[in-house]
Design a protein around this motif. Structure first.
Motif, mmCIF file in Angstrom:
data_model
loop_
_atom_site.group_PDB
_atom_site.id
_atom_site.type_symbol
_atom_site.label_atom_id
_atom_site.label_comp_id
_atom_site.label_asym_id
_atom_site.label_seq_id
_atom_site.Cartn_x
_atom_site.Cartn_y
_atom_site.Cartn_z
ATOM 1 N N THR A 1 50.714 44.232 38.626
ATOM 2 C CA THR A 1 49.656 43.282 38.302
ATOM 3 C C THR A 1 50.200 42.065 37.574
ATOM 4 N N VAL A 2 49.465 40.970 37.702
ATOM 5 C CA VAL A 2 49.720 39.756 36.935
ATOM 6 C C VAL A 2 48.369 39.087 36.696
ATOM 7 N N THR A 3 48.224 38.505 35.512
ATOM 8 C CA THR A 3 47.036 37.714 35.205
ATOM 9 C C THR A 3 47.487 36.288 34.963
ATOM 10 N N ASP A 4 46.963 35.381 35.763
ATOM 11 C CA ASP A 4 47.324 33.975 35.644
ATOM 12 C C ASP A 4 46.311 33.168 36.453
ATOM 13 N N SER A 5 46.434 31.850 36.409
ATOM 14 C CA SER A 5 45.528 30.977 37.159
ATOM 15 C C SER A 5 45.966 30.912 38.626
ATOM 16 N N ILE B 1 44.125 42.858 45.214
ATOM 17 C CA ILE B 1 42.813 42.929 44.569
ATOM 18 C C ILE B 1 42.762 41.798 43.547
ATOM 19 N N GLN B 2 41.794 40.928 43.694
ATOM 20 C CA GLN B 2 41.637 39.783 42.798
ATOM 21 C C GLN B 2 40.376 40.001 41.975
ATOM 22 N N ILE B 3 40.553 40.128 40.663
ATOM 23 C CA ILE B 3 39.443 40.431 39.761
ATOM 24 C C ILE B 3 39.171 39.190 38.915
ATOM 25 N N TYR B 4 37.980 38.652 39.069
ATOM 26 C CA TYR B 4 37.630 37.384 38.431
ATOM 27 C C TYR B 4 36.910 37.613 37.100
ATOM 28 N N PRO B 5 36.996 36.640 36.176
ATOM 29 C CA PRO B 5 36.263 36.752 34.906
ATOM 30 C C PRO B 5 34.767 36.834 35.172
ATOM 31 N N LYS B 6 34.087 37.655 34.405
ATOM 32 C CA LYS B 6 32.651 37.874 34.631
ATOM 33 C C LYS B 6 31.780 36.717 34.162
ATOM 34 N N ASP B 7 32.189 36.055 33.094
ATOM 35 C CA ASP B 7 31.286 35.080 32.478
ATOM 36 C C ASP B 7 31.735 33.633 32.614
ATOM 37 N N GLU B 8 32.665 33.346 33.513
ATOM 38 C CA GLU B 8 33.132 31.975 33.681
ATOM 39 C C GLU B 8 33.045 31.577 35.147
ATOM 40 N N ALA B 9 32.716 30.318 35.378
ATOM 41 C CA ALA B 9 32.768 29.794 36.741
ATOM 42 C C ALA B 9 34.239 29.696 37.126
ATOM 43 N N ILE C 1 41.506 28.860 35.796
ATOM 44 C CA ILE C 1 41.024 30.010 35.032
ATOM 45 C C ILE C 1 41.902 31.222 35.350
ATOM 46 N N PRO C 2 42.485 31.879 34.343
ATOM 47 C CA PRO C 2 43.269 33.093 34.613
ATOM 48 C C PRO C 2 42.386 34.229 35.138
ATOM 49 N N TYR C 3 42.921 34.973 36.066
ATOM 50 C CA TYR C 3 42.253 36.159 36.606
ATOM 51 C C TYR C 3 43.331 37.163 36.979
ATOM 52 N N GLU C 4 42.930 38.417 37.153
ATOM 53 C CA GLU C 4 43.898 39.482 37.419
ATOM 54 C C GLU C 4 44.128 39.656 38.912
ATOM 55 N N ASN C 5 45.387 39.837 39.266
ATOM 56 C CA ASN C 5 45.792 40.137 40.642
ATOM 57 C C ASN C 5 46.538 41.453 40.628
ATOM 58 N N ILE C 6 46.132 42.374 41.477
ATOM 59 C CA ILE C 6 46.813 43.651 41.614
ATOM 60 C C ILE C 6 47.282 43.760 43.059
ATOM 61 N N VAL C 7 48.549 44.065 43.249
ATOM 62 C CA VAL C 7 49.085 44.324 44.578
ATOM 63 C C VAL C 7 49.551 45.766 44.558
ATOM 64 N N ARG D 1 31.238 36.438 42.802
ATOM 65 C CA ARG D 1 31.552 37.860 42.889
ATOM 66 C C ARG D 1 32.647 38.159 41.879
ATOM 67 N N GLU D 2 32.753 39.415 41.525
ATOM 68 C CA GLU D 2 33.736 39.816 40.528
ATOM 69 C C GLU D 2 35.072 40.200 41.143
ATOM 70 N N ILE D 3 35.095 40.410 42.458
ATOM 71 C CA ILE D 3 36.310 40.929 43.082
ATOM 72 C C ILE D 3 36.396 40.467 44.534
ATOM 73 N N ASP D 4 37.612 40.175 44.971
ATOM 74 C CA ASP D 4 37.929 39.983 46.386
ATOM 75 C C ASP D 4 39.073 40.930 46.705
ATOM 76 N N ILE D 5 39.078 41.446 47.909
ATOM 77 C CA ILE D 5 40.129 42.385 48.311
ATOM 78 C C ILE D 5 40.715 41.910 49.634
ATOM 79 N N GLU D 6 42.034 41.862 49.687
ATOM 80 C CA GLU D 6 42.745 41.612 50.941
ATOM 81 C C GLU D 6 43.514 42.878 51.282
#
Length: 160
Positions: free
Chosen positions: A18-22, A57-65, A70-76, A132-137
């Motif tokens: 995982t990495v969290t970044d913009s 798996i891209q997990i976006y912040p819940k309370d920010e546009a 904006i940093p968000y989490e990416n899991i491969v 949405r809170e998540i996108d999956i590829e």
């Protein structure tokens, strides 16, 4: 853009890196590409994987546009059974069960933003709120990077 299908998905246990970044930094520094290479190399450590496909798996912040800064989490990672231990340097994430729309991106990976734009517009037309809170590829043997023949499955959760 229309989805290939709408379906109920069971939860999926994924182990990976995982990495969290913009988005801007992720694209400029090639983080996801490097994480994909890492998972391909370390896949043999996961004896209980269910297949050889790789999830992003891209997990976006819940309370920010969401914006490119904006940093968000990416899991491969790869899907595994419940008895798989977590190797050092990896994390576990469970893709939530639920109703998902499945889309297909065809062509170079660098053009995937066009597919996401189509998904956002489809969600806006169908559900009014495209957030949405998540996108999956899902990248399997059809994934060929920048080739015109490349295909990536995309899954987005549908609001209830």
């Amino acid at each position: 853009m229309e989805p290939i299908k709408l379906n109920e998905m069971d939860s999926v246990r994924v182990i990976g890196v995982t990495v969290t970044d913009s988005l801007r930094n992720i694209l400029e520094k090639g983080f996801v590409r490097d994480m994909h290479s890492t998972m391909r190399y370390r896949m043999t450590e996961l004896e209980s994987r269910t297949d050889d496909g790789v999830y992003l798996i891209q997990i976006y912040p819940k309370d920010e546009a969401f914006t490119p800064d904006i940093p968000y989490e990416n899991i491969v990672g790869v899907s595994v059974t419940t008895d798989q231990h977590i190797p050092e340097g990896m994390i576990e994430y469970t893709i939530p069960a639920g109703r998902y729309a499945q889309f297909l991106h065809r062509g170079p990976e660098s053009n995937i933003h066009q597919t996401y734009d189509g998904i956002t517009e489809w969600l806006r037309m169908q559900y009014c709120d495209p957030s949405r809170e998540i996108d999956i590829e899902y990248w399997d043997d059809r994934y060929k990077g920048e080739s015109e023949d490349s295909e990536i499955d995309l899954y987005v959760p549908l609001q209830k």
